[in-house]
Enzyme design. Structure first.
Site, short mmCIF file in Angstrom:
data_model
loop_
_atom_site.label_atom_id
_atom_site.label_comp_id
_atom_site.label_asym_id
_atom_site.label_seq_id
_atom_site.Cartn_x
_atom_site.Cartn_y
_atom_site.Cartn_z
N GLU A 169 -10.80 -1.72 3.71
CA GLU A 169 -9.48 -1.20 4.05
C GLU A 169 -9.28 0.17 3.40
O GLU A 169 -10.03 0.59 2.53
CB GLU A 169 -8.38 -2.16 3.57
CG GLU A 169 -8.42 -3.52 4.23
CD GLU A 169 -7.23 -4.40 3.83
OE1 GLU A 169 -6.55 -4.88 4.74
OE2 GLU A 169 -7.01 -4.58 2.62
N ASP A 211 0.80 -1.23 0.00
CA ASP A 211 0.00 0.00 0.00
C ASP A 211 0.83 1.29 0.00
O ASP A 211 1.78 1.41 0.79
CB ASP A 211 -0.88 0.07 1.25
CG ASP A 211 -1.80 -1.12 1.40
OD1 ASP A 211 -1.76 -2.02 0.55
OD2 ASP A 211 -2.56 -1.14 2.38
#
Length: 470
Positions: A199, A25
């Site tokens: 998320e 990420d």
């Protein structure tokens, strides 16, 4: 693109990748004094996911990146999971010690027992970081999933707002100093896609094209549950009053930011005039198995964001950030013609294809070479576009990789195709429909073929192919 000497086959030229080891990420995206900061989930000892650190790179143009030392290391509170960063211009935190404005990173400490939110700060333009001695600043309210804080300054209420991913919903908090946080509200238990855990939220205020107004957009990554399996990004449009987010969508409606298999955890930069985001160009179904050697994982092309309102439906528009200097080498440019089959020789990746048609026809774009065949199919009858990577090269490293992925498409005006060493990003109708896919050819891709799938001429307004000067 990153300055590297490596000639590894799948090393991207147009996209950021770490020099070595695992990344996922994007984190802590913040713009300060001419520098775009890109932090990212990083395992400095392996090409497999492991104890997470925050890697760090900077850029002045979102194209060429300079890697800096690791910013945040795991500690007694846990590994350093995803989060965000802001410039505390008014020193609301009281953490500024010099002339430079203080940068504050807000992140998840992931321990064996739970996840909680902590902060760190930098008084030297992000070069070194100190963890706040009062961590965590948000304790876990007895939730298994409680992570990925995205923070911004809300002008109307003069408060910092935090969005947190909490399994099947998003929670909102506020603070006056980035250290003391108050719970506000939650959203999402009954809305959107719940095929996996939620998320990496991001709550942003976007201009609506052609209108003198803005609309709030809540970004939510979901893993799995994507429209073509695996991880993907959904979004909700609505209003935010400083306390609650209220969507204008019905409960069952799903809006996907990217229909491809390889665009995840994207969030926006803090501190830019135009909202810009970047995503991890991978999928959790096979991320640990992709066939790279020294590194594993890369980022998408950065994309600017806006909204379009068409008959009351708000659609996210993504525009890849490419400078004119980058695309100065024209390989092929033809106006107003037709093809049943048209072949263009292309150089080593990266390159870009621009295509304008009169309507949605049925045709294929083939990326061909000795190492594989990637097919992008436009199907006018079924009104969809498909990316077929079943014969694109290395596909057997994961049972989930060989796929034909589809995106609905009711009409066609134009398409922009970005091709790098191991990826393709497709922007259709000015970025209103987007697909991002990885592929791993075993040899060079040297031919671009446009081919009618109905053996009848396809009318075009323009076909252009350009390579990049990087």
């Amino acid at each position: 693109m990153t300055k590297k000497t490596s000639m590894e086959r799948y090393r991207p030229a147009l996209h950021f990748s770490a020099d070595k080891h695992w990344i996922n990420d994007p984190n802590g995206l913040v713009f300060y004094k001419g520098e775009y900061h890109l932090f990212y989930q990083y395992h400095p000892h392996s090409t497999i996911w492991g104890p997470m650190h925050w890697g760090h790179a900077i850029s002045k143009n979102l194209v060429t990146w300079e890697e800096l030392p690791i910013a945040l290391y795991p500690d007694e509170l846990g590994a350093i999971f995803s989060g965000s960063a802001v410039v505390d211009w008014n020193n609301t935190s009281g953490l500024q010690t010099g002339e430079e404005a203080v940068m504050v990173a807000i992140f998840t400490h992931h321990g064996e027992d739970n996840e909680k939110q902590s902060i760190a700060y930098s008084n030297d333009r992000g070069r070194t970081w100190v963890k706040y001695e009062g961590n965590p600043v948000v304790s876990n309210p007895d939730l298994k999933d409680f992570r990925d804080p995205k923070v911004f300054w809300h002008e109307e209420t003069s408060k910092w707002i935090m969005s947190l991913a909490c399994g099947d919903h998003i929670r909102f908090y506020r603070s006056h100093n980035l250290k003391d946080w108050e719970y506000l509200s939650s959203f999402g238990e009954k809305y959107g896609n719940h095929g996996g855990v939620w998320e990496c939220p991001d709550l942003i205020n976007l201009e609506v094209e052609g209108e003198q107004l803005k609309k709030w957009v809540l970004i939510v990554s979901v893993n799995p549950g994507g429209p073509n399996d695996g991880s993907a990004i959904q979004y909700f449009t609505g209003d935010f009053d400083g306390r609650m987010f209220v969507t204008d969508q019905c409960e069952s409606e799903e809006k996907w930011a990217d229909w491809g298999r390889d665009f995840y955890a994207a969030v926006t930069w803090s501190g830019t005039e135009q909202p810009i985001w970047i995503g991890w160009m991978n999928n959790w179904q096979y991320a640990n198995q992709t066939p790279t050697a020294e590194f594993r994982g890369s980022m998408s092309i950065p994309r600017s964001l806006s909204l379009e309102n068409k008959e009351g439906v708000h659609t996210l528009i993504q525009t890849p950030i490419l400078s004119d200097e980058m695309r100065s080498n024209t390989i092929f440019d033809r106006q107003n013609g037709s093809f049943e089959s048209l072949t263009v020789k292309v150089p080593e990746q990266p390159f870009m294809v621009e295509l304008k048609l009169n309507n949605l026809s049925s045709f294929d774009i083939l990326l061909k070479g000795e190492g594989g065949n990637l097919r992008v199919e436009f199907d006018g009858a079924s009104q969809e576009v498909r990316v077929d990577r079943t014969k694109s090269g290395l596909v057997e490293f994961s049972e989930h990789f060989a796929s034909v992925d589809a995106m609905p498409l009711k009409s066609f005006q134009d398409a922009l195709l970005l091709v790098d060493k191991a990826s393709v990003e497709l922007f259709v109708n000015g970025g209103r429909s987007v697909m991002t896919e990885s592929f791993y050819p075993t040899g060079s891709i040297n031919t671009l073929e446009f081919k009618s799938s109905l053996n009848e001429p396809v009318e075009y307004k323009q076909i252009g192919v350009q390579s990049f000067s990087l």
